[in-house]
Design a protein around this motif. Sequence first.
Motif, PDB file in Angstrom:
ATOM      1  N   LEU A 196      33.856  96.120  -6.081  1.00  0.00           N
ATOM      2  CA  LEU A 196      34.163  96.794  -4.600  1.00  0.00           C
ATOM      3  C   LEU A 196      35.392  96.558  -3.977  1.00  0.00           C
ATOM      4  O   LEU A 196      36.442  97.455  -3.861  1.00  0.00           O
ATOM      5  CB  LEU A 196      32.934  96.612  -3.763  1.00  0.00           C
ATOM      6  N   SER A 197      35.507  94.902  -3.741  1.00  0.00           N
ATOM      7  CA  SER A 197      36.741  94.547  -3.263  1.00  0.00           C
ATOM      8  C   SER A 197      37.998  94.720  -4.002  1.00  0.00           C
ATOM      9  O   SER A 197      38.989  95.591  -3.348  1.00  0.00           O
ATOM     10  CB  SER A 197      36.747  92.962  -2.958  1.00  0.00           C
ATOM     11  N   ALA A 198      37.925  94.746  -5.295  1.00  0.00           N
ATOM     12  CA  ALA A 198      39.107  94.977  -6.218  1.00  0.00           C
ATOM     13  C   ALA A 198      39.512  96.559  -6.001  1.00  0.00           C
ATOM     14  O   ALA A 198      40.805  96.971  -6.028  1.00  0.00           O
ATOM     15  CB  ALA A 198      39.075  94.596  -7.649  1.00  0.00           C
ATOM     16  N   ALA A 199      38.550  97.363  -5.930  1.00  0.00           N
ATOM     17  CA  ALA A 199      38.784  98.876  -5.778  1.00  0.00           C
ATOM     18  C   ALA A 199      39.141  99.363  -4.547  1.00  0.00           C
ATOM     19  O   ALA A 199      39.139 100.555  -4.228  1.00  0.00           O
ATOM     20  CB  ALA A 199      37.264  99.586  -6.142  1.00  0.00           C
ATOM     21  N   GLY A 200      38.882  98.368  -3.402  1.00  0.00           N
ATOM     22  CA  GLY A 200      39.127  98.897  -2.054  1.00  0.00           C
ATOM     23  C   GLY A 200      37.843  99.755  -1.493  1.00  0.00           C
ATOM     24  O   GLY A 200      38.203 100.623  -0.731  1.00  0.00           O
ATOM     25  N   ALA A 201      36.915  99.560  -1.974  1.00  0.00           N
ATOM     26  CA  ALA A 201      35.691 100.417  -1.693  1.00  0.00           C
ATOM     27  C   ALA A 201      34.531  99.484  -0.805  1.00  0.00           C
ATOM     28  O   ALA A 201      34.815  98.273  -0.659  1.00  0.00           O
ATOM     29  CB  ALA A 201      34.780 100.784  -3.054  1.00  0.00           C
ATOM     30  N   SER A 202      33.723 100.224  -0.662  1.00  0.00           N
ATOM     31  CA  SER A 202      32.535  99.911   0.286  1.00  0.00           C
ATOM     32  C   SER A 202      31.206  99.728  -0.231  1.00  0.00           C
ATOM     33  O   SER A 202      30.742 100.998  -0.710  1.00  0.00           O
ATOM     34  CB  SER A 202      32.717  99.915   1.796  1.00  0.00           C
ATOM     35  N   ARG A 203      30.284  98.958   0.135  1.00  0.00           N
ATOM     36  CA  ARG A 203      28.804  99.384   0.037  1.00  0.00           C
ATOM     37  C   ARG A 203      28.318 100.387   1.115  1.00  0.00           C
ATOM     38  O   ARG A 203      27.401 101.065   0.814  1.00  0.00           O
ATOM     39  CB  ARG A 203      27.955  97.960   0.136  1.00  0.00           C
ATOM     40  N   ASP A 204      29.057 100.495   2.088  1.00  0.00           N
ATOM     41  CA  ASP A 204      28.478 101.431   3.203  1.00  0.00           C
ATOM     42  C   ASP A 204      28.755 102.964   2.999  1.00  0.00           C
ATOM     43  O   ASP A 204      29.969 103.104   2.331  1.00  0.00           O
ATOM     44  CB  ASP A 204      29.377 101.082   4.502  1.00  0.00           C
ATOM     45  N   PRO A 205      28.061 103.759   3.147  1.00  0.00           N
ATOM     46  CA  PRO A 205      28.262 105.158   2.991  1.00  0.00           C
ATOM     47  C   PRO A 205      29.285 105.583   3.814  1.00  0.00           C
ATOM     48  O   PRO A 205      29.648 105.049   4.883  1.00  0.00           O
ATOM     49  CB  PRO A 205      26.978 105.845   3.636  1.00  0.00           C
ATOM     50  N   ALA A 206      30.011 106.580   3.366  1.00  0.00           N
ATOM     51  CA  ALA A 206      31.207 107.045   4.010  1.00  0.00           C
ATOM     52  C   ALA A 206      31.054 107.492   5.290  1.00  0.00           C
ATOM     53  O   ALA A 206      29.882 108.186   5.700  1.00  0.00           O
ATOM     54  CB  ALA A 206      31.757 108.212   3.133  1.00  0.00           C
ATOM     55  N   ALA A 219      29.352  89.636  -8.633  1.00  0.00           N
ATOM     56  CA  ALA A 219      30.328  90.717  -9.464  1.00  0.00           C
ATOM     57  C   ALA A 219      30.361  91.871  -8.849  1.00  0.00           C
ATOM     58  O   ALA A 219      31.541  92.397  -8.998  1.00  0.00           O
ATOM     59  CB  ALA A 219      29.594  90.537 -10.674  1.00  0.00           C
ATOM     60  N   TYR A 220      29.435  92.630  -8.265  1.00  0.00           N
ATOM     61  CA  TYR A 220      29.260  93.840  -7.711  1.00  0.00           C
ATOM     62  C   TYR A 220      30.463  93.889  -6.460  1.00  0.00           C
ATOM     63  O   TYR A 220      31.266  94.760  -6.466  1.00  0.00           O
ATOM     64  CB  TYR A 220      28.034  94.400  -7.345  1.00  0.00           C
ATOM     65  N   GLU A 221      30.232  92.967  -5.646  1.00  0.00           N
ATOM     66  CA  GLU A 221      31.266  92.945  -4.516  1.00  0.00           C
ATOM     67  C   GLU A 221      32.593  92.748  -4.813  1.00  0.00           C
ATOM     68  O   GLU A 221      33.674  93.189  -4.185  1.00  0.00           O
ATOM     69  CB  GLU A 221      30.688  91.824  -3.409  1.00  0.00           C
ATOM     70  N   ALA A 222      32.879  91.640  -6.008  1.00  0.00           N
ATOM     71  CA  ALA A 222      34.122  91.594  -6.433  1.00  0.00           C
ATOM     72  C   ALA A 222      34.755  92.887  -6.743  1.00  0.00           C
ATOM     73  O   ALA A 222      35.747  93.328  -6.792  1.00  0.00           O
ATOM     74  CB  ALA A 222      34.216  90.601  -7.355  1.00  0.00           C
ATOM     75  N   GLN A 241      33.630 102.611 -19.457  1.00  0.00           N
ATOM     76  CA  GLN A 241      33.001 104.041 -18.887  1.00  0.00           C
ATOM     77  C   GLN A 241      32.226 103.895 -17.727  1.00  0.00           C
ATOM     78  O   GLN A 241      31.685 104.721 -17.280  1.00  0.00           O
ATOM     79  CB  GLN A 241      32.290 104.801 -20.146  1.00  0.00           C
ATOM     80  N   ALA A 242      31.879 102.606 -17.412  1.00  0.00           N
ATOM     81  CA  ALA A 242      30.932 102.343 -16.332  1.00  0.00           C
ATOM     82  C   ALA A 242      31.696 103.026 -14.914  1.00  0.00           C
ATOM     83  O   ALA A 242      32.815 102.834 -14.910  1.00  0.00           O
ATOM     84  CB  ALA A 242      30.587 100.733 -16.401  1.00  0.00           C
ATOM     85  N   VAL A 243      30.871 103.543 -14.140  1.00  0.00           N
ATOM     86  CA  VAL A 243      31.143 104.036 -12.899  1.00  0.00           C
ATOM     87  C   VAL A 243      30.728 103.240 -11.692  1.00  0.00           C
ATOM     88  O   VAL A 243      29.631 102.874 -11.536  1.00  0.00           O
ATOM     89  CB  VAL A 243      30.740 105.554 -12.641  1.00  0.00           C
ATOM     90  N   LEU A 244      31.926 102.587 -11.013  1.00  0.00           N
ATOM     91  CA  LEU A 244      31.492 101.793  -9.723  1.00  0.00           C
ATOM     92  C   LEU A 244      30.702 102.758  -8.899  1.00  0.00           C
ATOM     93  O   LEU A 244      31.107 103.895  -8.352  1.00  0.00           O
ATOM     94  CB  LEU A 244      32.738 101.215  -9.157  1.00  0.00           C
ATOM     95  N   GLN A 245      29.654 102.338  -8.392  1.00  0.00           N
ATOM     96  CA  GLN A 245      28.658 102.668  -7.512  1.00  0.00           C
ATOM     97  C   GLN A 245      29.315 102.325  -6.217  1.00  0.00           C
ATOM     98  O   GLN A 245      29.196 101.100  -5.779  1.00  0.00           O
ATOM     99  CB  GLN A 245      27.293 102.679  -7.819  1.00  0.00           C
ATOM    100  N   VAL A 246      29.685 103.173  -5.308  1.00  0.00           N
ATOM    101  CA  VAL A 246      30.078 102.860  -3.777  1.00  0.00           C
ATOM    102  C   VAL A 246      29.134 103.559  -2.751  1.00  0.00           C
ATOM    103  O   VAL A 246      28.469 104.694  -3.034  1.00  0.00           O
ATOM    104  CB  VAL A 246      31.602 103.259  -3.513  1.00  0.00           C
ATOM    105  N   GLY A 247      29.022 102.746  -1.392  1.00  0.00           N
ATOM    106  CA  GLY A 247      28.484 103.585  -0.320  1.00  0.00           C
ATOM    107  C   GLY A 247      26.833 103.759  -0.599  1.00  0.00           C
ATOM    108  O   GLY A 247      26.157 104.473  -0.335  1.00  0.00           O
ATOM    109  N   LYS A 248      26.379 102.548  -1.497  1.00  0.00           N
ATOM    110  CA  LYS A 248      24.823 102.720  -1.709  1.00  0.00           C
ATOM    111  C   LYS A 248      23.776 101.766  -0.837  1.00  0.00           C
ATOM    112  O   LYS A 248      22.796 101.876  -0.883  1.00  0.00           O
ATOM    113  CB  LYS A 248      24.646 102.343  -3.048  1.00  0.00           C
TER     114      LYS A 248
END
Length: 125
Positions: free
Chosen positions: A115-125, A110-113, A56-63
């Motif tokens: 994000l990569s797998a989800a096609g997401a980014s650390r950068d805000p939208a 682990a976090y960056e992996a 149930q963990a929610v990947l945090q993106v854009g932080k």
Amino acid sequence: MAGLRPESPRPTAVTLHQASQRLEVAFDDGACFLIPFELMRVYSPSAEVQGHSPEQAVLQVGKRGVGITGVEAVGHYALKPSFSDGHDSGLFSWDYLYHLGRDEAQLWRAYEAKLSAAGASRDPA
């Protein structure tokens, strides 16, 4: 999240560094960690982030660039930060903060992996 166990290192100093966006925590075993606010935010121990099970963990993106606007002590066992994106429900026990500091490099990988797998980014939208 469990509190402080009797054998756990105890904090001796906590300093919020707004300019570098890091929380400095010194422990009585000599360890001292500068924990990035972003790392704390994406690994918040709250149910909102972690869920009630690993599935149930929610990947945090854009932080990237998230700040801490305040910190409350919770008894003698934890801190409750308020983040600039409105998140304020995580209780960070001393053991958990020690884990974040000690294992920072592994946690980032682990976090960056994820994000990569989800096609997401650390950068805000």
